[in-house]
Motif scaffolding. Structure first.
Motif, short mmCIF file in Angstrom:
data_model
loop_
_atom_site.label_atom_id
_atom_site.label_comp_id
_atom_site.label_asym_id
_atom_site.label_seq_id
_atom_site.Cartn_x
_atom_site.Cartn_y
_atom_site.Cartn_z
N TYR A 157 -20.90 -25.03 -11.53
CA TYR A 157 -21.41 -24.50 -12.91
C TYR A 157 -22.00 -23.17 -12.96
N VAL A 158 -22.99 -23.09 -11.99
CA VAL A 158 -23.74 -21.68 -12.00
C VAL A 158 -22.83 -20.65 -11.57
N THR A 159 -22.05 -20.77 -10.84
CA THR A 159 -20.74 -19.51 -10.35
C THR A 159 -20.07 -19.18 -11.67
N VAL A 160 -19.87 -20.26 -12.54
CA VAL A 160 -18.81 -20.04 -13.72
C VAL A 160 -19.71 -19.19 -14.62
N PHE A 224 -18.01 -26.35 -22.15
CA PHE A 224 -16.92 -27.39 -22.40
C PHE A 224 -15.79 -27.40 -21.72
N ALA A 225 -15.19 -26.20 -21.31
CA ALA A 225 -13.96 -26.46 -20.43
C ALA A 225 -14.32 -27.10 -18.99
N PHE A 226 -15.60 -26.96 -18.69
CA PHE A 226 -16.18 -27.22 -17.44
C PHE A 226 -16.17 -28.83 -17.33
N ALA A 295 -28.04 -26.37 -27.92
CA ALA A 295 -28.93 -27.07 -26.72
C ALA A 295 -28.29 -28.38 -26.44
N VAL A 296 -28.45 -29.14 -27.46
CA VAL A 296 -28.08 -30.61 -27.63
C VAL A 296 -26.63 -30.90 -27.31
N LEU A 302 -22.90 -31.51 -20.24
CA LEU A 302 -23.28 -31.37 -18.93
C LEU A 302 -23.81 -33.03 -18.37
N SER A 303 -24.16 -33.81 -19.35
CA SER A 303 -24.57 -35.07 -18.95
C SER A 303 -23.12 -35.84 -18.57
N ILE A 304 -22.01 -35.65 -19.51
CA ILE A 304 -20.79 -36.29 -19.21
C ILE A 304 -20.37 -35.61 -17.66
#
Length: 316
Positions: A157-160, A224-226, A295-296, A302-304
C-alpha cells in the motif's frame, strides 16, 4: 520497523523493474506536454478580443455581493465570499490586474489537472499490486516468509501511494517546463486576504497547494482500487470499478444534489480543489468536513483490505 522498510524498498524496486511502470511515467510526461501544446494552439487559433479585465472583475464583484445576500450560506462559504470581495475591491481600487489563466504563472497554479492523469495510472498499479500475486501464483511463496501479513500488505500500500505521489511530483515539474516553453509571463498578480490585509500569493506556493489538494483524489481512488484488488484478486475488476466511480461520481452527485445523503457520499468530497473555485455542486459543505468524510472512507477501505488479506486461506 526496519523489516517493514526493507519490504517497502523491495516492493519499490520490484515495481520499477517492470517496463510498464516506465511506460506509464512516459505517458504522463507526454500527456501533460500534449495538453499544454493543445492549449497553446487553441489560444492561438481563437483571435477574439479579450474583455477588459476591470469589467470582468466588476462583474465578479457584483455577483459575489449578491451571493452574500443568500441566508443559506454556511460560515465557511460566507467567509470565502467576504475574502473574495475584499480582494476584488482591492484590485479595482489599485488597478492590479489578475493573472490570466493562460499565462505562464496561471498554468503553473492550475497544477490540479495533473491529478486527472496521475489517478488513472496509479489505479492500474494499485489494482494489480496484490491481485497479481494471486494470478501469477506467487502468493504462497510471498506468505511463506516469516513476516506478518499486515506488514506485507502495508509495504504494498505504501508503495502504491509513493508511486502516486511521485507521478504528481514528476507531473508538476513537467508542467513547469511546459509553462515556460509554451506560455509567456503574465502582467497581473495573484492576491489573497490573509485575515489582516491583502497580500500577493506565491505562484509556486499556490501551484503546490493545488497539487496537494488534487492528490486527495488520487489517494482515495487508489485506495479503493487497492481494496478491490485485495478482496477479489482481480486487477481488471479493480481497475474497471475504480475508473467507473472516478468518471461517474460527479454525475451521481448531481443526481442526488437535492438530497441530504449526498453530503456523506465519497464522490462528493474527492475533488478538494473545488474549494479554491466558485463552483459547487453541493452547497453547505466545507473542506474540513470533506476531509473528515474522506478519512472515514479511507479507514473503511483499508479495514476491509487488511481483514480480508490477513484472514484469507491461501488454497491455490
Amino acid at each position: 520497523m526496519a523489516r517493514l522498510l526493507r519490504l517497502i524498498q523491495n516492493e519499490w524496486m520490484k515495481l520499477w523493474s517492470k517496463k510498464g511502470t516506465w511506460v506509464m511515467t512516459g505517458l504522463l510526461i507526454l500527456a501533460i506536454l500534449g495538453m499544454f501544446g493543445l492549449t497553446k494552439w487553441v489560444n492561438t487559433m481563437n483571435n477574439f478580443d479579450e474583455q477588459d479585465w476591470k469589467t470582468t472583475v466588476q462583474g465578479e464583484l457584483t455577483y459575489s455581493k449578491e451571493q452574500l445576500g443568500n441566508s443559506t450560506l454556511v460560515d465557511g462559504e460566507r467567509e470565502r465570499l467576504e475574502d473574495k470581495v475584499k480582494v476584488l475591491e482591492y484590485r479595482l481600487a489599485n488597478s492590479i490586474e489578475p493573472l490570466s489563466d493562460t499565462s505562464r504563472e496561471g498554468m503553473i497554479m492550475s497544477s490540479s489537472g495533473i491529478g486527472s492523469i496521475a489517478v488513472l495510472l496509479t489505479v492500474i498499479v494499485a489494482a494489480g499490486i496484490v491481485a497479481s500475486e494471486f494470478t501469477q501464483g506467487t502468493i504462497k511463496m510471498l506468505l511463506s516468509r516469516p513476516v506478518k501479513r499486515w506488514k506485507i500488505l502495508t509495504s504494498k500500500y505504501v508503495t502504491v501511494m509513493l508511486f502516486g505521489a511521485l507521478l504528481m511530483l514528476v507531473g508538476f515539474i513537467v508542467s513547469i517546463l511546459g509553462a515556460f516553453i509554451f506560455f509567456q509571463s503574465g502582467n497581473g498578480q495573484e492576491l489573497a486576504w490573509n485575515g489582516k490585509e491583502i497580500v500577493e500569493v506565491s505562484v509556486w506556493g499556490k501551484g503546490l497547494y493545488m497539487l496537494l489538494l488534487s492528490f486527495a483524489n488520487v489517494f482515495v481512488t487508489a485506495t479503493f482500487a487497492f481494496m478491490i484488488g485485495s478482496v477479489f484478486r482481480s486487477s481488471s475488476l479493480a481497475i474497471g470499478l475504480s475508473l467507473f466511480i472516478y468518471f461517474m461520481g460527479s454525475t451521481l452527485v448531481m443526481l442526488l444534489a437535492k438530497y441530504e445523503v449526498v453530503k456523506y457520499i465519497v464522490f462528493t468530497h474527492m475533488d478538494l480543489t473545488i474549494y479554491e473555485t466558485d463552483f459547487r455542486i453541493v452547497e453547505g459543505i466545507t473542506m474540513p468536513f470533506s476531509i473528515a468524510v474522506l478519512a472515514v472512507y479511507i479507514v473503511i477501505f483499508l479495514s476491509i483490505s487488511y481483514t480480508t488479506f490477513i484472514k484469507r486461506d491461501i488454497t491455490a
